[in-house]
Write a protein that holds these residues in place. Structure first.
Motif, PDB file in Angstrom:
ATOM      1  N   ALA A  44       1.235 -13.119 -16.762  1.00  0.00           N
ATOM      2  CA  ALA A  44       2.497 -13.807 -17.056  1.00  0.00           C
ATOM      3  C   ALA A  44       3.160 -14.376 -15.800  1.00  0.00           C
ATOM      4  O   ALA A  44       3.681 -15.481 -15.819  1.00  0.00           O
ATOM      5  N   LYS A  45       3.096 -13.620 -14.698  1.00  0.00           N
ATOM      6  CA  LYS A  45       3.779 -14.071 -13.470  1.00  0.00           C
ATOM      7  C   LYS A  45       2.848 -14.870 -12.553  1.00  0.00           C
ATOM      8  O   LYS A  45       3.200 -15.202 -11.438  1.00  0.00           O
ATOM      9  N   SER A 182      -3.426 -12.270  -4.155  1.00  0.00           N
ATOM     10  CA  SER A 182      -2.109 -11.724  -4.542  1.00  0.00           C
ATOM     11  C   SER A 182      -2.207 -11.001  -5.885  1.00  0.00           C
ATOM     12  O   SER A 182      -1.517 -10.007  -6.114  1.00  0.00           O
ATOM     13  N   TYR A 183      -3.099 -11.480  -6.769  1.00  0.00           N
ATOM     14  CA  TYR A 183      -3.305 -10.796  -8.061  1.00  0.00           C
ATOM     15  C   TYR A 183      -4.071  -9.481  -7.849  1.00  0.00           C
ATOM     16  O   TYR A 183      -3.680  -8.428  -8.355  1.00  0.00           O
ATOM     17  N   LEU A 184      -5.151  -9.558  -7.071  1.00  0.00           N
ATOM     18  CA  LEU A 184      -5.999  -8.380  -6.838  1.00  0.00           C
ATOM     19  C   LEU A 184      -5.216  -7.252  -6.161  1.00  0.00           C
ATOM     20  O   LEU A 184      -5.416  -6.079  -6.464  1.00  0.00           O
ATOM     21  N   ARG A 185      -4.304  -7.611  -5.265  1.00  0.00           N
ATOM     22  CA  ARG A 185      -3.508  -6.601  -4.555  1.00  0.00           C
ATOM     23  C   ARG A 185      -2.727  -5.736  -5.545  1.00  0.00           C
ATOM     24  O   ARG A 185      -2.561  -4.540  -5.341  1.00  0.00           O
ATOM     25  N   THR A 225       1.956  -2.215  -4.109  1.00  0.00           N
ATOM     26  CA  THR A 225       1.958  -3.073  -5.303  1.00  0.00           C
ATOM     27  C   THR A 225       3.410  -3.197  -5.761  1.00  0.00           C
ATOM     28  O   THR A 225       4.115  -2.212  -5.886  1.00  0.00           O
ATOM     29  N   LYS A 226       3.827  -4.433  -5.992  1.00  0.00           N
ATOM     30  CA  LYS A 226       5.241  -4.611  -6.342  1.00  0.00           C
ATOM     31  C   LYS A 226       5.458  -5.325  -7.669  1.00  0.00           C
ATOM     32  O   LYS A 226       6.532  -5.313  -8.222  1.00  0.00           O
ATOM     33  N   ASP A 227       4.402  -5.985  -8.152  1.00  0.00           N
ATOM     34  CA  ASP A 227       4.634  -6.873  -9.291  1.00  0.00           C
ATOM     35  C   ASP A 227       3.749  -6.547 -10.495  1.00  0.00           C
ATOM     36  O   ASP A 227       3.261  -7.449 -11.156  1.00  0.00           O
TER      37      ASP A 227
END
Length: 467
Positions: A44-45, A182-185, A225-227
């Protein structure tokens, strides 16, 4: 074999949160893989299509292996093959190989999942492959993948499992290494992973996991991980229509006739709920298939969609029931196809079948559906890769695994009242509708909703002014 412990799935949680699950199965070969709680529902983000990219980029060059060919040659020494599959909620890297090469296999899997190079050349090749796949998807005579996408988009508008599983064409150029990292993190973290194996000793698998997956620094760094998207699926209902000329879908001496495809679905339940088993039995009871299916034992010719629909309406080409289930929701749908001129009648027949689900359930048909479900479960679990996926998915979702005999006992306990209860609950929801092809005669969404709320499933009559 003595004792039940031989058949039980053993699970060990490592210090970093990674779960290691194994199942004994005798034989020379094993299937081992990493399953990750990550998929299109978490995008979604982000740009839509990241999971599709990761699936295509799997088993490419890594920190240790210079190219895909090097990986394949390494596996070949142990008679191994590899595969990656991404779904709405899980991505799975798997290898089947000789059990003697377990250390090599786990090392390779760890490298593929945590240390991929994602070179510019590989990303460019993936873009080409995805564009080709999307073109192929629109040209195929079998519309199943497209309809499945559409029914999910209609049922869960722009949230979680309703997000597109395939990468939209406009995003193919926008997804690059930075976006992927950024997704994998956020999603490729040990607590979201399960290392599952079938055909090996549990201690040996845990030892390999400690060696290759503990304290490994991923290529994208191990920042906080923040998101992470923890949204729960919101069922909305609705309609998705795609007007498409299907007249030239298949050319040749005996082309497939032009068909319009309709899929109607209602929210069922998650696979973690007790009602999941009655829904699975109901799906088996509805059954169905194509009108070209040759009859015979085990083909489900006594299911409702064969007896009530395909046997009575010779002009219908297909009527099949599907049940999709996730951690927080589920969808029971019926797919039907017929000539564009008979769309209205086809929709009425399908809505009537939904209404009839809430009626009397015959003892014989219920027993037949239960037996068929048990036999399908047992036959599927004869294959080692299927056992591997079952172990991995169950442990990923619940940290344990229900064994086949436990599931069979639950199936045996389903009564006609259970079927009636789950159907009544389901019929109170708004329908999700997907329609593909020539939609000139398609009834409106409000009419379909009214038909599902009526006693007989009939569509409201169309009144034409007298001329």
């Amino acid at each position: 074999a003595e004792g039940r412990e031989q058949f039980e799935t053993r699970v060990t949680v490592l210090e970093n949160g990674l779960r290691v699950a194994s199942q004994n199965k005798f034989g020379q070969f094993c299937t081992v893989g990493i399953l990750i709680n990550s998929g299109s529902r978490h995008e979604a983000k982000y740009l839509s299509g990241i999971s599709h990219f990761l699936e295509k980029l799997a088993f490419s060059s890594t920190a240790q292996f210079g190219s895909k060919d090097e990986i394949l040659l390494t596996l070949e020494k142990h008679g191994g093959i590899c595969d990656c599959q991404a779904s709405r909620d899980t991505i799975m890297y798997a290898v089947s190989a000789d059990a003697k090469g377990l250390d090599t296999v786990v090392n390779l899997l760890a490298d593929v999942a945590l240390q991929p190079r994602l070179s510019d050349e590989e990303i460019e090749m993936t873009r080409t492959a995805i564009r080709f796949e999307l073109e192929d998807l629109n040209m195929r005579p079998d519309p199943e993948p497209l309809l499945t996408e559409m029914i999910h988009a209609a049922a869960y508008r722009e949230n979680t499992v309703g997000l597109n599983r395939f990468c939209p064409v406009e995003n193919t150029d926008r997804i690059d290494r930075g976006v992927l990292h950024s997704y994998l993190r956020n999603y490729y973290t040990p607590d979201r992973m399960v290392l599952a194996g079938v055909g090996i000793e549990h201690e040996q698998l845990v030892e390999c996991a400690r060696k290759h997956l503990l304290g490994v620094e991923p290529v994208w760094g191990s920042g906080q991980t923040k998101d992470v998207d923890r949204s729960v699926a919101q069922y909305t209902g609705g309609i998705v229509k795609v007007e498409k000329d299907m007249s030239d879908v298949s050319l040749g001496p005996t082309p497939i006739p032009e068909l319009t495809h309709i899929m109607i679905g209602l929210e069922s339940c998650s696979f973690l709920e007790e009602d999941f088993i009655p829904f699975a039995v109901l799906n088996m009871m509805m059954g169905g298939g194509g009108s070209f299916s040759a009859g015979g034992p085990g083909k489900g010719m006594f299911t409702r969609l064969y007896l009530n629909v395909l046997n009575r309406h010779h002009w219908m080409y297909n009527a099949t029931s599907y049940h999709h289930s996730y951690e927080d929701t589920g969808l029971l749908c019926i797919h039907a196809s017929a000539d564009p001129k008979q769309v209205r009648e086809m929709v009425e027949i399908i809505t009537r079948e939904f209404i009839l689900m809430a009626g009397a359930v015959g003892e014989v048909e219920l027993e037949r559906a239960k037996t068929q479900l048990k036999s399908m479960l047992m036959m599927n679990l004869e294959a080692r890769p299927v056992i591997f996926e079952d172990v991995g998915r169950q442990v990923l979702a619940t940290n344990t695994r229900k064994l086949p005999h436990e599931l069979c006992a639950l199936i045996s306990q389903v009564k006609p009242t259970d079927i009636k209860r789950v159907v009544t609950k389901m019929l109170h929801k708004k329908p999700a509708v997907a329609a593909l092809g020539d939609l000139t005669d398609l009834p409106s969404y409000e009419h379909i909703q009214a038909a599902l709320s009526s006693k007989d499933g009939r569509l409201p009559r169309l009144y034409r002014p007298f001329r």
